[in-house]
Design a protein around this motif. Structure first.
Motif, PDB file in Angstrom:
ATOM      1  N   VAL A  82      35.416  16.396  -9.150  1.00 13.75           N
ATOM      2  CA  VAL A  82      35.323  15.604  -7.659  1.00 13.75           C
ATOM      3  C   VAL A  82      34.646  15.013  -6.791  1.00 13.75           C
ATOM      4  O   VAL A  82      34.432  16.416  -6.307  1.00 13.75           O
ATOM      5  N   GLU A  83      34.081  14.197  -6.975  1.00  7.98           N
ATOM      6  CA  GLU A  83      32.724  14.076  -5.512  1.00  7.98           C
ATOM      7  C   GLU A  83      33.547  13.399  -4.701  1.00  7.98           C
ATOM      8  O   GLU A  83      34.426  12.670  -4.872  1.00  7.98           O
ATOM      9  N   TRP A  84      33.301  13.829  -3.263  1.00  7.11           N
ATOM     10  CA  TRP A  84      33.673  14.045  -2.610  1.00  7.11           C
ATOM     11  C   TRP A  84      32.649  12.906  -0.819  1.00  7.11           C
ATOM     12  O   TRP A  84      31.861  14.140  -1.018  1.00  7.11           O
ATOM     13  N   LYS A  85      33.178  11.759  -0.316  1.00  4.45           N
ATOM     14  CA  LYS A  85      32.278  11.719   0.362  1.00  4.45           C
ATOM     15  C   LYS A  85      32.407  12.339   1.704  1.00  4.45           C
ATOM     16  O   LYS A  85      33.894  11.775   2.315  1.00  4.45           O
ATOM     17  N   LEU A  86      31.703  12.857   2.312  1.00  4.19           N
ATOM     18  CA  LEU A  86      32.317  13.338   3.546  1.00  4.19           C
ATOM     19  C   LEU A  86      31.498  12.875   4.532  1.00  4.19           C
ATOM     20  O   LEU A  86      31.385  11.463   4.743  1.00  4.19           O
ATOM     21  N   VAL A  91      28.787  16.342   7.983  1.00  2.00           N
ATOM     22  CA  VAL A  91      27.722  16.270   6.825  1.00  2.00           C
ATOM     23  C   VAL A  91      26.583  17.605   8.043  1.00  2.00           C
ATOM     24  O   VAL A  91      26.333  17.217   8.986  1.00  2.00           O
ATOM     25  N   LYS A  92      25.916  18.197   7.368  1.00  2.52           N
ATOM     26  CA  LYS A  92      25.495  19.379   7.430  1.00  2.52           C
ATOM     27  C   LYS A  92      24.192  19.169   7.237  1.00  2.52           C
ATOM     28  O   LYS A  92      24.014  19.368   5.663  1.00  2.52           O
ATOM     29  N   ASP A  93      23.165  19.265   7.412  1.00  6.84           N
ATOM     30  CA  ASP A  93      21.683  19.607   6.420  1.00  6.84           C
ATOM     31  C   ASP A  93      21.250  18.064   5.856  1.00  6.84           C
ATOM     32  O   ASP A  93      20.800  18.380   5.030  1.00  6.84           O
ATOM     33  N   GLY A  94      22.271  16.862   6.208  1.00  7.67           N
ATOM     34  CA  GLY A  94      22.237  15.841   6.216  1.00  7.67           C
ATOM     35  C   GLY A  94      22.888  15.722   4.367  1.00  7.67           C
ATOM     36  O   GLY A  94      22.799  14.425   3.519  1.00  7.67           O
ATOM     37  N   PHE A  95      23.748  17.022   4.247  1.00  9.15           N
ATOM     38  CA  PHE A  95      24.536  16.650   2.333  1.00  9.15           C
ATOM     39  C   PHE A  95      25.469  15.956   2.933  1.00  9.15           C
ATOM     40  O   PHE A  95      26.909  16.390   3.643  1.00  9.15           O
ATOM     41  N   ARG A  96      25.606  14.815   2.046  1.00  8.37           N
ATOM     42  CA  ARG A  96      27.070  14.007   2.472  1.00  8.37           C
ATOM     43  C   ARG A  96      27.706  13.719   1.317  1.00  8.37           C
ATOM     44  O   ARG A  96      28.895  13.293   1.426  1.00  8.37           O
ATOM     45  N   ARG A 146      22.851  15.458  -0.797  1.00 10.01           N
ATOM     46  CA  ARG A 146      22.665  14.260  -0.400  1.00 10.01           C
ATOM     47  C   ARG A 146      22.736  12.830  -0.739  1.00 10.01           C
ATOM     48  O   ARG A 146      23.541  12.052   0.291  1.00 10.01           O
ATOM     49  N   ASN A 147      22.374  12.276  -2.055  1.00  8.46           N
ATOM     50  CA  ASN A 147      22.173  11.378  -2.446  1.00  8.46           C
ATOM     51  C   ASN A 147      22.400  11.442  -4.119  1.00  8.46           C
ATOM     52  O   ASN A 147      22.256  12.913  -4.280  1.00  8.46           O
ATOM     53  N   ASP A 152      24.216  15.263 -10.090  1.00  6.42           N
ATOM     54  CA  ASP A 152      26.229  14.591  -8.979  1.00  6.42           C
ATOM     55  C   ASP A 152      27.144  14.510  -9.903  1.00  6.42           C
ATOM     56  O   ASP A 152      26.492  14.622 -11.370  1.00  6.42           O
ATOM     57  N   ILE A 153      28.140  13.960 -10.204  1.00  5.65           N
ATOM     58  CA  ILE A 153      29.228  14.398 -10.874  1.00  5.65           C
ATOM     59  C   ILE A 153      28.948  13.369 -12.316  1.00  5.65           C
ATOM     60  O   ILE A 153      28.980  13.734 -13.782  1.00  5.65           O
ATOM     61  N   VAL A 154      28.402  12.431 -12.059  1.00  6.07           N
ATOM     62  CA  VAL A 154      27.999  11.196 -13.688  1.00  6.07           C
ATOM     63  C   VAL A 154      26.700  12.241 -13.751  1.00  6.07           C
ATOM     64  O   VAL A 154      27.032  11.794 -15.527  1.00  6.07           O
TER      65      VAL A 154
END
Length: 194
Positions: A82-86, A91-96, A146-147, A152-154
């Motif tokens: 599961v990918e969550w958008k924070l 968001v800490k240190d740019g990790f979104r 961050r992006n 990433d999940i995919v």
């Protein structure tokens, strides 16, 4: 509150191996989503798998534990992500984005007598419940990024060509990723309480 951005379920066979989530990705992008299938289509299996990313070894119904997916050796290694958008406030240190993942396999015979709270060679093993289900070994993990990226999940390499990543292979890959890629934060959890 974080929202579900995307989900992925990989290498999961159910209904005695007659149906499967081969490499299923659902892009929700934080929107309300309706997943409509006929009875027996896999809605409950999908929910059960997604719950494992947050509460490992949880169940929707005591008669349908996650271990049941390993009955008759239909599955080898299963993956649920599961990918969550924070939220901006989280968001800490740019990790979104935060990816929560679950990987499980049938337990080796040497670990079937281990309690759920004990570790076997660094992995959690849940004992056979005595109702014809297999015992499992599993681990959970989180990846912060961050992006969208090559992990990433995919894009996380659960499949390469026609080859599927092994349980140990994914664990090793994530451990290496934690050391080598400073643009990500990677955490691996062996126990439910972690």
């Amino acid at each position: 509150m974080p929202s579900i951005n995307r989900i992925r379920v990989n290498n999961v066979k159910y209904n005695f191996g007659t149906q499967a989530y081969d490499d299923f990705v659902l892009r929700m992008y934080g929107k309300n989503t309706l997943y409509d299938l006929a009875n027996g289509g896999g809605k409950s299996v999908l929910m059960l798998l997604l719950m494992q990313c947050m509460i490992p070894n949880s169940t929707l119904d005591e008669k349908q534990p996650i271990e049941k997916l390993f009955r008759d050796h239909v599955n080898t290694v299963i993956h649920s992500l599961v990918e969550w958008k924070l939220d901006p406030s989280d968001v800490k240190d740019g990790f979104r984005y935060m990816l929560t993942g679950f990987a499980a396999k049938q337990a080796s015979s040497s670990s079937t007598n281990v309690n759920a709270d004990e570790e076997t060679e660094g992995e959690n093993a849940d004992a056979d419940s005595g109702n014809g289900t297999a015992s499992i070994e599993y681990f959970n993990y989180c990846i912060f990024y961050r992006n969208y990226n090559k992990n990433d999940i995919v894009n996380l390499p659960l499949i390469k060509g026609k080859e599927r990543i092994s349980y140990r292979g994914l664990r090793n890959y994530l451990s290496d990723l934690a050391r080598k890629d400073k643009n990500l934060q990677v955490f691996i959890f062996d126990r439910k309480g972690q």
